[in-house]
Design a protein around this motif. Structure first.
Motif, PDB file in Angstrom:
ATOM      1  N   ALA A 270       3.135 -12.311   4.031  1.00 38.39           N
ATOM      2  CA  ALA A 270       1.787 -11.923   4.888  1.00 38.39           C
ATOM      3  C   ALA A 270       0.277 -12.341   3.958  1.00 38.39           C
ATOM      4  O   ALA A 270       0.730 -11.615   2.778  1.00 38.39           O
ATOM      5  CB  ALA A 270       2.122 -10.911   5.626  1.00 38.39           C
ATOM      6  N   GLY A 271      -0.555 -11.650   4.452  1.00 38.80           N
ATOM      7  CA  GLY A 271      -1.851 -11.536   3.641  1.00 38.80           C
ATOM      8  C   GLY A 271      -2.257 -10.000   3.295  1.00 38.80           C
ATOM      9  O   GLY A 271      -1.237  -9.245   3.242  1.00 38.80           O
TER      10      GLY A 271
ATOM     11  N   SER B 238      -1.994  -6.051   4.511  1.00 36.74           N
ATOM     12  CA  SER B 238      -0.505  -6.849   6.063  1.00 36.74           C
ATOM     13  C   SER B 238      -0.291  -5.494   6.295  1.00 36.74           C
ATOM     14  O   SER B 238      -0.094  -5.777   7.692  1.00 36.74           O
ATOM     15  CB  SER B 238      -0.516  -8.087   5.917  1.00 36.74           C
ATOM     16  OG  SER B 238       0.549  -8.173   5.312  1.00 36.74           O
ATOM     17  N   ARG B 239       0.323  -4.725   5.378  1.00 44.08           N
ATOM     18  CA  ARG B 239       1.263  -3.985   5.167  1.00 44.08           C
ATOM     19  C   ARG B 239       2.454  -4.407   5.958  1.00 44.08           C
ATOM     20  O   ARG B 239       3.449  -3.865   6.334  1.00 44.08           O
ATOM     21  CB  ARG B 239       1.276  -2.899   6.371  1.00 44.08           C
ATOM     22  CG  ARG B 239      -0.421  -1.565   5.767  1.00 44.08           C
ATOM     23  CD  ARG B 239      -0.198  -0.506   6.573  1.00 44.08           C
ATOM     24  NE  ARG B 239      -1.648  -0.149   5.986  1.00 44.08           N
ATOM     25  CZ  ARG B 239      -1.564   1.294   6.390  1.00 44.08           C
ATOM     26  NH1 ARG B 239      -1.454   1.583   7.787  1.00 44.08           N
ATOM     27  NH2 ARG B 239      -2.913   2.343   5.824  1.00 44.08           N
TER      28      ARG B 239
ATOM     29  N   ALA C  31       0.973  -5.931   0.206  1.00 42.20           N
ATOM     30  CA  ALA C  31       0.989  -6.140   1.762  1.00 42.20           C
ATOM     31  C   ALA C  31       0.399  -4.538   1.652  1.00 42.20           C
ATOM     32  O   ALA C  31      -0.397  -4.449   2.977  1.00 42.20           O
ATOM     33  CB  ALA C  31       1.984  -6.186   2.300  1.00 42.20           C
TER      34      ALA C  31
END
Length: 296
Positions: free
Chosen positions: A234-235, A238-239, A197
């Motif tokens: 998430a990608g 993305s954080r 992330a």
């Protein structure tokens, strides 16, 4: 960095899980660990989202410590999530020290090898340099207190990069460790979801190896002492700290296989913190999946 003591585990990478301990460290926590097939284990010794510092039950502590030693299961403690040594709020800074000191003491009492704590963030609009100076002021005394042979290691876990994170990418570990004089009691806990992330793309072939290579270059050999093995909903970049089951998320199973062949991970346990699903069956599946990848 010289280790405090070698993990008693015989496996190259013991695979386990964070387990709930409500009802007793040994009675409930280890029962769940056995049910899941854990070779390593992580627990909370206080409310994960509170400041309370409860005393342990000496009988449960002894039973937990003895059972882990006999089964050769390395145990770890995760400190409460509220801890932030970079906070601009004096009350939070003081509570963070007290909470971490409590987790370190309780870890020693139950025979845990290390205490994992998030590296925190710079709040109140302060610069990273100002926040790191406070981290130094608050944390170095805690590290210097770890002067017994049975004291745990202080394991820094970089975050997913949300907010004003002090340490999320591997390169951020350099200034953080320098602020703490690269103390010999400091270790690293790598969370694969956090790293992904934060911006390390682990999904392509060689992505995990590249991260581990960089981590060693920045932190030094022997600093990596624990891995939180989590896929990501998430990608990359993305954080967003959104854990997913192994091989189901955006990282993919192949990246986790790379962990088991890298020199930096020799003897390093893996702990899953993935979604359990109905009856927590997902945890058992993830442990079995990682064991399969380890065999390959």
């Amino acid at each position: 960095m010289s280790p405090r003591r070698l993990s008693p585990a015989r496996l190259r990478n013991p695979v386990g899980s964070h387990v709930p301990v409500a009802g007793g460290l040994a009675k409930k926590g280890l029962a769940k660990a056995r049910e899941l097939g854990c070779e390593s284990v992580q627990v909370f010794v206080a409310n994960a989202r509170g400041w309370a510092t409860p005393d342990g039950d000496p009988r449960e502590d002894e039973a937990f410590r003895t059972a882990c030693e006999q089964a050769r299961i390395p145990a770890y403690v995760h400190a409460p999530y509220l801890i932030n040594f970079g906070s601009h709020t004096p009350a939070t800074a003081t509570a963070s020290v007290n909470s971490m000191r409590h987790s370190l003491r309780r870890a020693r009492e139950i025979g845990a090898l290390g205490v994992v704590v998030h590296t925190g963030s710079a709040t109140g609009g302060r610069t990273r340099q100002t926040a790191l100076a406070q981290v130094r002021e608050l944390v170095l005394p805690l590290l210097d207190e770890l002067d017994r042979d049975d004291d745990p290691l202080f394991l820094l876990e970089p975050t997913a990069g949300q907010g004003f994170s002090l340490c999320s990418l591997a390169e951020d570990l350099g200034p953080y460790l320098d602020a703490l004089d690269r103390h010999p009691r400091l270790g690293i806990c790598l969370d694969t979801c956090h790293a992904f992330a934060a911006g390390h793309d682990l999904a392509p072939a060689g992505g995990m190896k590249a991260l581990l290579d960089e981590l060693v270059a920045v932190a030094g050999e022997g600093r990596l002492r624990l891995i939180h093995a989590n896929d990501s909903k998430a990608g990359a970049g993305s954080r967003l700290d959104r854990h997913e089951n192994i091989g189901v998320g955006r990282i993919g199973a192949a990246a986790f296989q790379e962990i088991f062949s890298h020199p930096a991970t020799e003897g390093v346990p893996l702990i899953i913190e993935t979604p359990g699903g109905k009856d927590e069956k997902g945890h058992g599946r993830d442990i079995r999946r990682l064991k399969q990848l380890r065999r390959i």
